[in-house]
Design a protein around this motif. Sequence first.
Motif, short mmCIF file in Angstrom:
data_model
loop_
_atom_site.label_atom_id
_atom_site.label_comp_id
_atom_site.label_asym_id
_atom_site.label_seq_id
_atom_site.Cartn_x
_atom_site.Cartn_y
_atom_site.Cartn_z
N ALA A 60 -1.06 17.63 13.92
CA ALA A 60 -0.90 17.35 12.81
C ALA A 60 -1.02 15.55 12.12
O ALA A 60 -1.83 15.57 11.00
N PHE A 61 -1.19 15.15 13.21
CA PHE A 61 -1.40 14.06 12.82
C PHE A 61 -2.64 13.00 12.79
O PHE A 61 -2.60 12.83 12.03
N GLU A 62 -3.42 13.74 14.37
CA GLU A 62 -4.48 13.15 14.59
C GLU A 62 -5.38 13.52 13.20
O GLU A 62 -5.59 14.67 12.79
N TYR A 63 -6.61 12.89 13.45
CA TYR A 63 -7.54 13.36 12.09
C TYR A 63 -8.28 14.32 11.82
O TYR A 63 -8.20 15.16 11.25
N HIS A 64 -8.54 14.82 13.28
CA HIS A 64 -9.13 16.05 13.18
C HIS A 64 -8.42 16.95 14.22
O HIS A 64 -8.95 18.02 14.36
N SER A 65 -6.87 17.11 14.10
CA SER A 65 -5.89 17.62 14.72
C SER A 65 -5.79 17.73 15.64
O SER A 65 -5.42 19.30 16.11
N ASN A 66 -6.69 17.36 16.33
CA ASN A 66 -6.35 16.93 18.10
C ASN A 66 -5.28 17.12 18.45
O ASN A 66 -4.51 16.20 18.16
N ASN A 67 -4.43 17.52 19.92
CA ASN A 67 -3.14 16.92 20.31
C ASN A 67 -3.40 15.57 20.70
O ASN A 67 -4.17 15.13 21.92
N VAL A 68 -2.04 15.08 19.97
CA VAL A 68 -1.42 13.68 20.54
C VAL A 68 0.08 13.92 21.93
O VAL A 68 0.54 14.09 20.82
N PRO A 69 -0.14 13.75 22.92
CA PRO A 69 0.99 13.66 23.57
C PRO A 69 1.87 12.85 23.69
O PRO A 69 1.26 11.88 23.30
N ASN A 70 3.09 13.63 23.13
CA ASN A 70 3.97 12.26 22.86
C ASN A 70 4.07 11.46 22.45
O ASN A 70 4.48 10.30 21.78
N LEU A 71 3.56 11.92 20.75
CA LEU A 71 3.29 11.59 20.04
C LEU A 71 4.58 10.70 18.96
O LEU A 71 4.04 9.30 18.94
N TYR A 72 5.76 11.83 19.14
CA TYR A 72 7.10 11.34 18.87
C TYR A 72 7.42 9.97 18.89
O TYR A 72 8.23 8.64 18.56
N SER A 73 7.29 10.21 20.45
CA SER A 73 7.50 8.40 21.39
C SER A 73 6.60 7.38 20.75
O SER A 73 6.83 5.86 20.87
N LYS A 74 5.24 8.05 20.67
CA LYS A 74 4.46 6.58 20.62
C LYS A 74 4.58 5.69 18.87
O LYS A 74 3.93 4.97 18.98
N LEU A 75 4.66 6.92 18.45
CA LEU A 75 5.30 6.33 16.86
C LEU A 75 6.63 5.53 16.61
O LEU A 75 6.71 4.07 16.10
N GLN A 76 6.86 5.95 17.48
CA GLN A 76 8.69 5.34 17.17
C GLN A 76 8.11 3.90 18.15
O GLN A 76 8.54 2.34 18.15
#
Length: 278
Positions: free
Chosen positions: A106-122
Amino acid sequence: MKHFRQHYRNRRVAQKAFTLIEMLIVAALISIFAGLAIFNITTQLELNKQKAAVAECRQISTAMSFVYQDLGIFPKLCWLRFNLPSLIAEMNGLGLAPDTAVFNTAFEYHSNNVPNLYSKLQAKWRGSYIALNPERSVKIQFPGYGGTGMADWQADAWGNPYMAYFIHTVPSATVGAQPTLRFLASAQEKADYFAGIVSYGRNHVPGLGDFPAQSLIDDRRNNRSLYKGTGPNIYQSLVPSEYNQARLEMILLVTPSPFPATEPRIRDVGSDDRVVEF
């Protein structure tokens, strides 16, 4: 003598009074000047909207560039205004819990998968990246996530959600052949052909001019916009498979299937769209 005085008074009255023709001429002149004034005001208001759209496109593009420098991906525009705690709270409220599959797409503009997104955001989210106008926003739904909430998305002066176009170059396997172009198919790809923020302008669709035919508007709205309309000021984002060639052609200057000159695309002369490339 009496007759002379009466004739003199009648002559003075006639000299002071307007004839019907004179009154009609004055009324016509007033109408013309009023029309010119309204035209000038309307034209100036439209120019002001165009300038505002360009300024806001620049503001959004700058924010997107900063996020890309921090994370290496482009987010949906609705997330730019949050710091990390409020971003997580907002996504939770939309049914997008951290460390879940729907959160990662849900985060990436085209709705592509972002592995480990929560860790990257933190580790790397430095928001908020932009201060958007709360009085000029629309609602965007994200299909397929199971949440019922709708995110606030910045809109231009005509009420269109601002859209981002990120296009990647794919080299041809044939020597000497032209590369193909497509929207980003993964979060880690680079927009090495085009990255830009677009306002769809007064006609509310990509490309076209001021007074397009309704059939053209319907085609652009249903098949070529980067969102779907579901109700007044409510829109739905696309799923990855919907970022197709028809929508890609809207931003390209040269395509395999060129449109007639009377049907301009986003960057063509005659289009009412506003674009800032970055």
